[in-house]
Design a protein around this motif. Structure first.
Motif, PDB file in Angstrom:
ATOM      1  N   LEU A 106     -39.963  11.697  -5.091  1.00  0.00           N
ATOM      2  CA  LEU A 106     -38.734  11.326  -5.785  1.00  0.00           C
ATOM      3  C   LEU A 106     -38.861  10.002  -6.542  1.00  0.00           C
ATOM      4  N   TYR A 107     -40.004   9.375  -6.464  1.00  0.00           N
ATOM      5  CA  TYR A 107     -40.195   8.087  -7.131  1.00  0.00           C
ATOM      6  C   TYR A 107     -40.934   8.252  -8.457  1.00  0.00           C
ATOM      7  N   ASP A 108     -40.482   7.517  -9.445  1.00  0.00           N
ATOM      8  CA  ASP A 108     -41.132   7.520 -10.753  1.00  0.00           C
ATOM      9  C   ASP A 108     -42.053   6.325 -10.962  1.00  0.00           C
ATOM     10  N   TYR A 109     -41.814   5.266 -10.220  1.00  0.00           N
ATOM     11  CA  TYR A 109     -42.546   4.022 -10.447  1.00  0.00           C
ATOM     12  C   TYR A 109     -43.354   3.637  -9.207  1.00  0.00           C
ATOM     13  N   TRP A 110     -44.650   3.425  -9.425  1.00  0.00           N
ATOM     14  CA  TRP A 110     -45.578   3.108  -8.347  1.00  0.00           C
ATOM     15  C   TRP A 110     -46.480   1.949  -8.736  1.00  0.00           C
ATOM     16  N   GLY A 111     -46.869   1.187  -7.705  1.00  0.00           N
ATOM     17  CA  GLY A 111     -47.900   0.190  -7.919  1.00  0.00           C
ATOM     18  C   GLY A 111     -49.277   0.836  -7.818  1.00  0.00           C
ATOM     19  N   GLN A 112     -50.310   0.018  -7.993  1.00  0.00           N
ATOM     20  CA  GLN A 112     -51.676   0.526  -8.024  1.00  0.00           C
ATOM     21  C   GLN A 112     -52.260   0.703  -6.621  1.00  0.00           C
ATOM     22  N   GLY A 113     -51.618   0.127  -5.628  1.00  0.00           N
ATOM     23  CA  GLY A 113     -52.074   0.244  -4.251  1.00  0.00           C
ATOM     24  C   GLY A 113     -52.956  -0.910  -3.824  1.00  0.00           C
ATOM     25  N   THR A 114     -52.924  -1.206  -2.545  1.00  0.00           N
ATOM     26  CA  THR A 114     -53.778  -2.238  -1.964  1.00  0.00           C
ATOM     27  C   THR A 114     -54.322  -1.711  -0.634  1.00  0.00           C
ATOM     28  N   GLN A 115     -55.616  -1.904  -0.428  1.00  0.00           N
ATOM     29  CA  GLN A 115     -56.282  -1.345   0.746  1.00  0.00           C
ATOM     30  C   GLN A 115     -56.073  -2.245   1.957  1.00  0.00           C
ATOM     31  N   VAL A 116     -55.696  -1.609   3.054  1.00  0.00           N
ATOM     32  CA  VAL A 116     -55.624  -2.293   4.344  1.00  0.00           C
ATOM     33  C   VAL A 116     -56.568  -1.570   5.301  1.00  0.00           C
ATOM     34  N   THR A 117     -57.495  -2.319   5.856  1.00  0.00           N
ATOM     35  CA  THR A 117     -58.455  -1.752   6.794  1.00  0.00           C
ATOM     36  C   THR A 117     -58.384  -2.528   8.106  1.00  0.00           C
ATOM     37  N   VAL A 118     -58.155  -1.806   9.189  1.00  0.00           N
ATOM     38  CA  VAL A 118     -58.033  -2.424  10.501  1.00  0.00           C
ATOM     39  C   VAL A 118     -59.157  -1.891  11.383  1.00  0.00           C
ATOM     40  N   SER A 119     -60.012  -2.782  11.807  1.00  0.00           N
ATOM     41  CA  SER A 119     -61.135  -2.370  12.643  1.00  0.00           C
ATOM     42  C   SER A 119     -60.784  -2.556  14.116  1.00  0.00           C
ATOM     43  N   SER A 120     -61.391  -1.740  14.944  1.00  0.00           N
ATOM     44  CA  SER A 120     -61.095  -1.802  16.384  1.00  0.00           C
ATOM     45  C   SER A 120     -62.012  -2.764  17.100  1.00  0.00           C
TER      46      SER A 120
END
Length: 120
Positions: A106-120
Motif C-alpha cells: 500500500l506504500y508508494d514511497y520507499w527509501g533505499q534500505g539500510t543493512q542491519v546484521t546481528v551476529s551471535s
C-alpha cells in the motif's frame, strides 16, 4: 514526489543497539519501518503517525524497538535495543499520507534500505 533516506545500519553483536534514521523530503507523512531478510517477504516492524505520534509495533520487536519522530527535522528514528540474530535484514522506511499502515504493497514511497546484521 517524496524522497526517503535511511541511515544507521551496520554490523553488531547480539544484545547490542543501533539507531536507524529516516529523513523524509516532505512534511505530513506517516512513516513506517519494514524489513526484509534473504528469502523472506518484507515485513512490518514499526510505524508512527504524523500528527498524533500514534505508534504501532510488530510483536517480534515490542519492548526492544522504539520509533520516534522529530517533525522539525522531518526525520523518524528507530531505536533498536537487545538486537537478536533474527533481526538481521535490510530495513526500509516508507511514507504514506495516513497510517501507520502495516501492509507494504500500500506504500508508494520507499527509501533505499539500510543493512542491519546481528551476529551471535
Amino acid at each position: 514526489q517524496v524522497q526517503l533516506v535511511e541511515a544507521g545500519g551496520g554490523v553488531v553483536q547480539a544484545g547490542d543497539s543501533l539507531r536507524l534514521s529516516c529523513a523524509c523530503s516532505r512534511r505530513g507523512y506517516a512513516i513506517t519501518w519494514f524489513r526484509q531478510a534473504p528469502g523472506k517477504e518484507r515485513e512490518f516492524v514499526a510505524g508512527i503517525s504524523w500528527r498524533t505520534t500514534y505508534t504501532d509495533y510488530a510483536d517480534s520487536v515490542k519492548g526492544r524497538f522504539t520509533i520516534s519522530r522529530d517533525n522539525a527535522k522531518n526525520t523518524v528514528y528507530l531505536q533498536m535495543n537487545s538486537l537478536k540474530p533474527e533481526d538481521t535484514a535490510v530495513y526500509y522506511c516508507a511514507a504514506a499520507t495516513s497510517g501507520p499502515i502495516t501492509v507494504p504493497r500500500l506504500y508508494d514511497y520507499w527509501g533505499q534500505g539500510t543493512q542491519v546484521t546481528v551476529s551471535s
